[in-house]
Design a protein around this motif. Structure first.
Motif, mmCIF file in Angstrom:
data_model
loop_
_atom_site.group_PDB
_atom_site.id
_atom_site.type_symbol
_atom_site.label_atom_id
_atom_site.label_comp_id
_atom_site.label_asym_id
_atom_site.label_seq_id
_atom_site.Cartn_x
_atom_site.Cartn_y
_atom_site.Cartn_z
ATOM 1 N N PRO A 60 -1.246 -4.590 -0.258
ATOM 2 C CA PRO A 60 -0.274 -3.486 -0.311
ATOM 3 C C PRO A 60 -0.676 -2.283 0.545
ATOM 4 C CG PRO A 60 -0.609 -4.358 -2.500
ATOM 5 C CD PRO A 60 -1.627 -5.013 -1.612
ATOM 6 N N ALA A 61 -1.967 -2.072 0.757
ATOM 7 C CA ALA A 61 -2.413 -0.954 1.586
ATOM 8 C C ALA A 61 -1.995 -1.150 3.041
ATOM 9 C CB ALA A 61 -3.925 -0.791 1.494
ATOM 10 N N ILE A 62 -1.935 -2.396 3.497
ATOM 11 C CA ILE A 62 -1.485 -2.669 4.866
ATOM 12 C C ILE A 62 -0.024 -2.251 5.010
ATOM 13 C CG2 ILE A 62 -1.046 -4.492 6.556
ATOM 14 C CD1 ILE A 62 -3.469 -5.973 5.260
ATOM 15 N N PHE A 63 0.793 -2.650 4.037
ATOM 16 C CA PHE A 63 2.206 -2.273 4.052
ATOM 17 C C PHE A 63 2.359 -0.757 3.927
ATOM 18 C CE2 PHE A 63 2.528 -6.718 3.241
ATOM 19 C CZ PHE A 63 3.763 -7.104 3.719
ATOM 20 N N GLY A 64 1.533 -0.144 3.086
ATOM 21 C CA GLY A 64 1.571 1.305 2.935
ATOM 22 C C GLY A 64 1.199 2.018 4.219
ATOM 23 N N GLY A 65 0.198 1.498 4.910
ATOM 24 C CA GLY A 65 -0.198 2.085 6.191
ATOM 25 C C GLY A 65 0.904 1.976 7.232
ATOM 26 N N LEU A 66 1.588 0.834 7.251
ATOM 27 C CA LEU A 66 2.706 0.665 8.175
ATOM 28 C C LEU A 66 3.840 1.640 7.858
ATOM 29 C CD1 LEU A 66 2.834 -3.232 8.478
ATOM 30 C CD2 LEU A 66 2.166 -1.596 10.254
ATOM 31 N N ALA A 67 4.115 1.828 6.570
ATOM 32 C CA ALA A 67 5.163 2.771 6.171
ATOM 33 C C ALA A 67 4.784 4.197 6.563
ATOM 34 C CB ALA A 67 5.419 2.672 4.667
ATOM 35 N N LEU A 68 3.531 4.554 6.370
ATOM 36 C CA LEU A 68 3.078 5.888 6.759
ATOM 37 C C LEU A 68 3.161 6.080 8.269
ATOM 38 C CD1 LEU A 68 0.018 6.435 4.408
ATOM 39 C CD2 LEU A 68 2.236 7.575 4.316
ATOM 40 N N TYR A 69 2.847 5.045 9.020
ATOM 41 C CA TYR A 69 2.950 5.124 10.479
ATOM 42 C C TYR A 69 4.411 5.328 10.900
ATOM 43 C CZ TYR A 69 2.545 3.944 15.402
ATOM 44 O OH TYR A 69 2.618 3.974 16.769
ATOM 45 N N CYS A 70 5.311 4.621 10.248
ATOM 46 C CA CYS A 70 6.742 4.792 10.549
ATOM 47 C C CYS A 70 7.199 6.218 10.212
ATOM 48 C CB CYS A 70 7.579 3.769 9.785
ATOM 49 S SG CYS A 70 7.410 2.088 10.402
ATOM 50 N N ALA A 71 6.718 6.744 9.093
ATOM 51 C CA ALA A 71 7.073 8.119 8.715
ATOM 52 C C ALA A 71 6.540 9.108 9.746
ATOM 53 C CB ALA A 71 6.522 8.445 7.333
ATOM 54 N N ALA A 78 -2.887 -0.632 -4.146
ATOM 55 C CA ALA A 78 -3.904 -1.524 -3.583
ATOM 56 C C ALA A 78 -5.306 -1.132 -4.050
ATOM 57 C CB ALA A 78 -3.829 -1.501 -2.062
ATOM 58 N N VAL A 79 -5.598 0.150 -4.032
ATOM 59 C CA VAL A 79 -6.933 0.605 -4.437
ATOM 60 C C VAL A 79 -7.175 0.298 -5.912
ATOM 61 C CG1 VAL A 79 -8.376 2.652 -4.773
ATOM 62 C CG2 VAL A 79 -7.126 2.342 -2.629
ATOM 63 N N PHE A 80 -6.192 0.600 -6.770
ATOM 64 C CA PHE A 80 -6.360 0.295 -8.195
ATOM 65 C C PHE A 80 -6.483 -1.204 -8.429
ATOM 66 C CE2 PHE A 80 -4.571 4.567 -9.288
ATOM 67 C CZ PHE A 80 -5.679 4.994 -10.004
ATOM 68 N N GLY A 81 -5.673 -1.991 -7.736
ATOM 69 C CA GLY A 81 -5.761 -3.439 -7.883
ATOM 70 C C GLY A 81 -7.109 -3.975 -7.450
ATOM 71 N N TYR A 82 -7.632 -3.430 -6.378
ATOM 72 C CA TYR A 82 -8.935 -3.870 -5.879
ATOM 73 C C TYR A 82 -10.044 -3.487 -6.859
ATOM 74 C CZ TYR A 82 -12.789 -4.583 -2.598
ATOM 75 O OH TYR A 82 -13.945 -5.005 -1.986
ATOM 76 N N ILE A 83 -9.987 -2.277 -7.381
ATOM 77 C CA ILE A 83 -11.010 -1.829 -8.338
ATOM 78 C C ILE A 83 -10.920 -2.626 -9.636
ATOM 79 C CG2 ILE A 83 -11.722 0.114 -9.800
ATOM 80 C CD1 ILE A 83 -10.990 1.944 -7.401
ATOM 81 N N LEU A 84 -9.692 -2.824 -10.151
ATOM 82 C CA LEU A 84 -9.530 -3.553 -11.402
ATOM 83 C C LEU A 84 -9.895 -5.031 -11.278
ATOM 84 C CD1 LEU A 84 -6.235 -1.982 -12.788
ATOM 85 C CD2 LEU A 84 -8.568 -1.614 -13.606
ATOM 86 N N SER A 85 -9.851 -5.559 -10.064
ATOM 87 C CA SER A 85 -10.247 -6.957 -9.865
ATOM 88 C C SER A 85 -11.759 -7.090 -9.736
ATOM 89 C CB SER A 85 -9.570 -7.541 -8.624
ATOM 90 O OG SER A 85 -10.135 -7.000 -7.449
ATOM 91 N N GLY A 86 -12.469 -5.998 -9.903
ATOM 92 C CA GLY A 86 -13.917 -6.029 -9.780
ATOM 93 C C GLY A 86 -14.365 -6.061 -8.330
ATOM 94 N N MET A 87 -13.514 -5.601 -7.454
ATOM 95 C CA MET A 87 -13.766 -5.579 -6.016
ATOM 96 C C MET A 87 -14.146 -6.965 -5.494
ATOM 97 S SD MET A 87 -15.684 -2.004 -5.473
ATOM 98 C CE MET A 87 -15.445 -0.700 -6.651
#
Length: 121
Positions: free
Chosen positions: A33-44, A16-25
């Motif tokens: 994808p960061a939302i999904f990643g955060g949810l996965a980390l919360y589950c872990a 998500a961070v790379f995609g956001y930076i490469l899109s010129g923010m």
């Protein structure tokens, strides 16, 4: 399985961070994808407690399934990306979605294998 879930979550956040930076923010949707990643980390994190482990891992698998379903169309566009990228309207978004879909597919397959192994025990 907890470590795999953490890795999946961190990889989605990095994507998500790379995609956001490469899109010129310019596009906040690149951070989905960061939302999904955060949810996965919360589950872990929840799975560290033995009492919640089974439910948390099933929740993490659900996050992976949603990530796979939401990006399935982008997975089907991978051959077009490889052969002729000019045919894709937004190639960066398609690459990001395909990467999230592929990560989700791998994660869900690993979850299913883990669930089967746990059931056999």
């Amino acid at each position: 399985m907890i470590n795999l879930t953490r890795a999946y979550g961190y990889l989605l956040i990095v994507l998500a961070v790379f995609g956001y930076i490469l899109s010129g923010m310019a596009s906040f949707t690149a951070l989905i994808p960061a939302i999904f990643g955060g949810l996965a980390l919360y589950c872990a994190h929840l799975a560290e407690n033995e009492q919640y482990r089974m439910h948390a891992m099933h929740g993490a698998c659900g996050v992976g399934i949603l990530g796979l379903i939401g990006n399935f169309k982008a997975l089907l566009q991978i051959p077009t990306l490889i052969s002729n990228i000019e045919d894709i309207a937004r190639p960066l978004a398609t690459v990001s979605r395909a990467a999230m879909g592929l990560l989700s597919l791998i994660f869900v397959c690993a979850c299913v294998k883990s669930f089967i192994d746990a059931r056999r025990k």
